[in-house]
Write an enzyme that holds these catalytic residues in place. Structure first.
Site, PDB file in Angstrom:
ATOM      1  N   ARG A 205       1.080  -1.080   0.243  1.00 14.94           N
ATOM      2  CA  ARG A 205       0.111   0.277  -0.161  1.00 14.94           C
ATOM      3  C   ARG A 205       1.099   1.170  -0.014  1.00 14.94           C
ATOM      4  NH1 ARG A 205      -4.616  -1.777   4.205  1.00 14.94           N
ATOM      5  NH2 ARG A 205      -6.274  -2.859   2.057  1.00 14.94           N
TER       6      ARG A 205
ATOM      7  N   LYS B  42     -21.070 -17.367  -2.526  1.00 19.10           N
ATOM      8  CA  LYS B  42     -22.004 -17.836  -2.940  1.00 19.10           C
ATOM      9  C   LYS B  42     -23.206 -16.554  -2.944  1.00 19.10           C
ATOM     10  CE  LYS B  42     -22.771 -18.145   2.838  1.00 19.10           C
ATOM     11  NZ  LYS B  42     -22.427 -17.056   4.038  1.00 19.10           N
TER      12      LYS B  42
ATOM     13  N   GLY C 220     -11.345  -9.134  -2.767  1.00 22.61           N
ATOM     14  CA  GLY C 220     -10.784 -10.058  -1.889  1.00 22.61           C
ATOM     15  C   GLY C 220     -10.290 -11.103  -2.146  1.00 22.61           C
TER      16      GLY C 220
ATOM     17  N   GLY D 210     -13.442  -4.090  -0.177  1.00 23.56           N
ATOM     18  CA  GLY D 210     -15.097  -3.645   0.012  1.00 23.56           C
ATOM     19  C   GLY D 210     -15.306  -2.708  -0.732  1.00 23.56           C
TER      20      GLY D 210
HETATM   21  P1  AMP Z   1     -16.132 -14.891  -1.519  1.00 20.50           P
HETATM   22  O1  AMP Z   1     -15.691 -14.192  -0.466  1.00 20.50           O
HETATM   23  O2  AMP Z   1     -17.537 -15.688  -1.490  1.00 20.50           O
HETATM   24  O3  AMP Z   1     -15.586 -14.413  -2.999  1.00 20.50           O
HETATM   25  O4  AMP Z   1     -15.909 -16.677  -0.631  1.00 20.50           O
HETATM   26  C1  AMP Z   1     -14.551 -16.892  -0.796  1.00 20.50           C
HETATM   27  C2  AMP Z   1     -14.898 -18.853  -1.063  1.00 20.50           C
HETATM   28  O5  AMP Z   1     -15.470 -19.316  -1.931  1.00 20.50           O
HETATM   29  C3  AMP Z   1     -13.390 -19.022  -0.671  1.00 20.50           C
HETATM   30  O6  AMP Z   1     -12.699 -19.364   0.905  1.00 20.50           O
HETATM   31  C4  AMP Z   1     -13.482 -20.974  -1.750  1.00 20.50           C
HETATM   32  O7  AMP Z   1     -12.425 -21.420  -0.698  1.00 20.50           O
HETATM   33  C5  AMP Z   1     -14.811 -20.744  -1.305  1.00 20.50           C
HETATM   34  N1  AMP Z   1     -15.123 -21.510  -2.518  1.00 20.50           N
HETATM   35  C6  AMP Z   1     -15.145 -20.889  -3.662  1.00 20.50           C
HETATM   36  N2  AMP Z   1     -15.749 -22.175  -4.110  1.00 20.50           N
HETATM   37  C7  AMP Z   1     -16.378 -23.664  -3.028  1.00 20.50           C
HETATM   38  C8  AMP Z   1     -17.149 -24.337  -2.887  1.00 20.50           C
HETATM   39  N3  AMP Z   1     -17.359 -25.056  -4.818  1.00 20.50           N
HETATM   40  N4  AMP Z   1     -17.826 -25.315  -2.228  1.00 20.50           N
HETATM   41  C9  AMP Z   1     -17.477 -24.461  -1.085  1.00 20.50           C
HETATM   42  N5  AMP Z   1     -17.016 -23.594  -1.374  1.00 20.50           N
HETATM   43  C10 AMP Z   1     -15.933 -22.896  -2.147  1.00 20.50           C
END
Ligand code: AMP
Length: 395
Positions: A35, A197, A353, A376
Site C-alpha cells: 500500500r 455465495k 477479496g 469493500g
Molecule cells: P467470496 O468471499 O464470496 O469471494 O468466497 C471465497 C471463498 O469461496 C473461498 O474461500 C473459497 O474457498 C470458497 N469457495 C469457492 N468454491 C467453493 C465451493 N465449490 N464450495 C465451497 N466453497 C467454495
C-alpha cells in the site's frame, strides 16, 4: 475527472489521504508495504513539482489513542519507499500539526498520526474535517480502500477545497479500471464471478448484466444455480432460499442478451478436506455424499475459450476452494487464461477479496492489467454504488 496531473504543486502543500493501513508484526515492523508502494507515484509527482506532502491515514481500528496503532511505527518504511526522510507529528489536527505543516519545505514529507485516534474521523465530523483542511492547500484523495466510507478525511474534508481537490494516481487508476468493466471497455466484456455465495454477489451480478457480453459463474455459487435448474448437486454448498433468484438472474441475462456460462463438470470430493477422495463428475449429477469443490477440465477449457475471445475481463472470486491445493487447479488455470488474454491485448481487472489473494498466491499479479487495492470499495463500485469519497471530489 480531476487528477494530480491537472495541478502544479510548486510551493503548494498537498494534504493527501493515503491508505497506509499496513500489516505490522509483533515488533511493529511493516510486513507488507504494497500500500505504501502504491501511493508512491502520487507523492513523488507532488515533490517533483516542488511541493510538499502531508500524509494522513488510518491504521487498524484503535479505540482512542493506542500506541500499538501509532503511525510512527511506519516512518522508516515510508522513508525507505519514498527515498525521503519523512517527518512525523504525533497528532493529525490541532496546533502541533499546524505548526509542523507550517515548517514544511518544498520536497519534504510529513506523516500525521493515526486519524482514527479521533472518533470524529469515522463519524464524518465536519468540525474535525475543517481542522484537517487547515493542513494543506490542495486535497488529494489516493485511498481507494476507504473511498466507500463517508469519513472526515475521505469525504467530508473535500468540501473545504471547492476548487483545489483531486484524485491521486492510484485512485484515478481504480476508477478508470472499474469504468472499463462497467461501461467504457472494449467488447466483448466478460465478468467471471466466483466465491462461495450467490447472496453476497447478487447485486454485482445484476449490475454487470447491463454491460457484459459474457457472465461466467464458478465457485460455490454454481450449485444454487444447478439445483434450481433441477440438477443433482450431492452435498455441495447451496443456498436453497436463493434458487428462485438464481432462475430470475438466468432469465434476466437471456432478456439482455448476456451469455451465461456455468460449469459443466466439477471435481467432486467425499469430504471438505485436501486429502479427500476425488472424482470428476458432471455438475448436475453429483452423487449423494459428494460435493463439488473445484471446476473440472471441460469447464476450464470452455471458460478459457470465452476468456481468450474477450477484450475486457473482470475477475472476482475463485472458481474453487483454492486455499486447498487439491481444489486450486481451476482457479490457477483460469488465471493462466486471463494472463494469456492480457498478453494478447485484453484489459483484465482482478478485484474484491479472495481473487486478489489467489492472484498474488499463484503469481499472476503482474500478468493481469490491474489488481484492485480496495476490497469493500471495489465490491460496492461493481454493485453500481457511487462511492462517497469519489463523489466528494467530483462534485
Ligand atoms: P467470496 O468471499 O464470496 O469471494 O468466497 C471465497 C471463498 O469461496 C473461498 O474461500 C473459497 O474457498 C470458497 N469457495 C469457492 N468454491 C467453493 C465451493 N465449490 N464450495 C465451497 N466453497 C467454495
Amino acid at each position: 475527472m480531476k487528477t494530480i496531473n491537472d495541478f502544479n504543486f510548486e510551493d503548494k502543500k498537498a494534504l493527501i489521504r493515503v491508505d497506509f493501513n499496513v500489516p505490522l508484526n509483533e515488533n511493529f515492523e511493516v510486513t507488507d508495504d504494497t500500500r505504501i508502494q502504491a501511493a508512491k507515484p502520487t507523492i513523488i509527482k507532488i515533490l517533483e513539482d516542488g511541493g510538499s506532502a502531508v500524509l494522513m491515514s488510518h491504521l487498524g481500528r484503535p479505540k482512542g489513542v493506542q500506541d500499538e496503532f501509532s503511525l510512527r511505527h511506519i516512518i522508516d518504511k515510508v522513508s525507505d519507499v519514498l527515498g525521503v526522510q519523512v517527518k512525523y507529528v504525533a497528532n493529525c489536527v490541532g496546533q502541533e500539526a499546524e505548526d509542523a505543516v507550517g515548517q514544511l519545505n518544498p520536497g519534504e514529507v510529513l506523516l500525521l498520526e493515526n486519524l482514527r485516534f479521533h472518533p470524529t474521523e469515522t463519524a464524518g465530523d465536519v468540525a474535525f474535517a475543517e481542522q484537517l483542511s487547515k493542513l494543506g492547500d490542495i486535497y488529494v484523495n489516493d485511498a481507494f480502500g476507504t473511498a466507500h466510507r463517508a469519513h472526515a478525511s475521505t469525504t467530508i474534508v473535500a468540501q473545504f477545497f471547492p476548487e483545489s481537490k483531486c484524485f491521486g494516481s492510484l485512485l484515478a487508476k481504480e476508477i478508470e479500471s472499474i469504468d472499463k468493466v462497467l461501461s467504457t471497455g472494449e467488447q466483448p466484456i466478460t465478468a467471471i464471478l466466483g466465491g462461495s455465495k450467490v447472496s453476497s454477489k447478487i447485486t454485482i451480478i445484476e449490475n454487470v448484466l447491463d454491460t457484459v457480453d459474457n457472465l461466467i459463474i464458478g465457485g460455490g455459487m454454481t450449485y444454487t444455480f444447478i439445483k434450481a435448474k433441477g440438477g443433482q448437486i450431492g452435498s455441495s454448498i447451496c443456498e436453497d432460499d436463493k434458487q428462485e433468484l438464481a432462475l430470475e438472474i438466468l432469465k434476466k441475462a437471456e432478456e439482455k442478451g448476456v451469455k451465461v456460462h456455468l460449469p459443466v463438470d466439477v471435481l467432486g470430493a467425499d469430504a471438505f478436506d485436501n486429502n479427500a477422495n476425488t472424482q470428476i463428475v458432471a455438475v448436475d449429477a453429483i452423487p449423494e455424499g459428494w460435493q463439488g469443490l473445484d471446476v473440472g477440465p471441460e469447464t476450464v477449457k470452455r471458460f478459457s475459450e470465452v476468456v481468450s475471445e474477450s477484450k475486457t475481463i473482470l475477475w472476482n472470486g475463485p472458481l474453487g476452494v483454492f486455499e486447498m491445493e487439491t481444489f486450486a487447479k481451476g482457479t490457477i488455470d483460469l488465471g493462466h487464461a486471463i494472463a494469456n488474454a492480457t498478453k494478447e491485448g485484453a484489459f483484465s481487472l482482478v478485484g474484491g477479496g479472495d481473487s486478489v489473494a489467489a492472484v498474488k498466491q499463484f503469481g499472476f499479479g503482474d500478468k493481469v492489467s490491474y489488481v484492485s487495492t480496495g476490497g469493500g470499495a471495489m465490491l460496492e463500485s461493481l454493485e453500481g454504488k457511487t462511492l462517497p469519497g469519489i463523489e466528494a471530489i467530483e462534485k
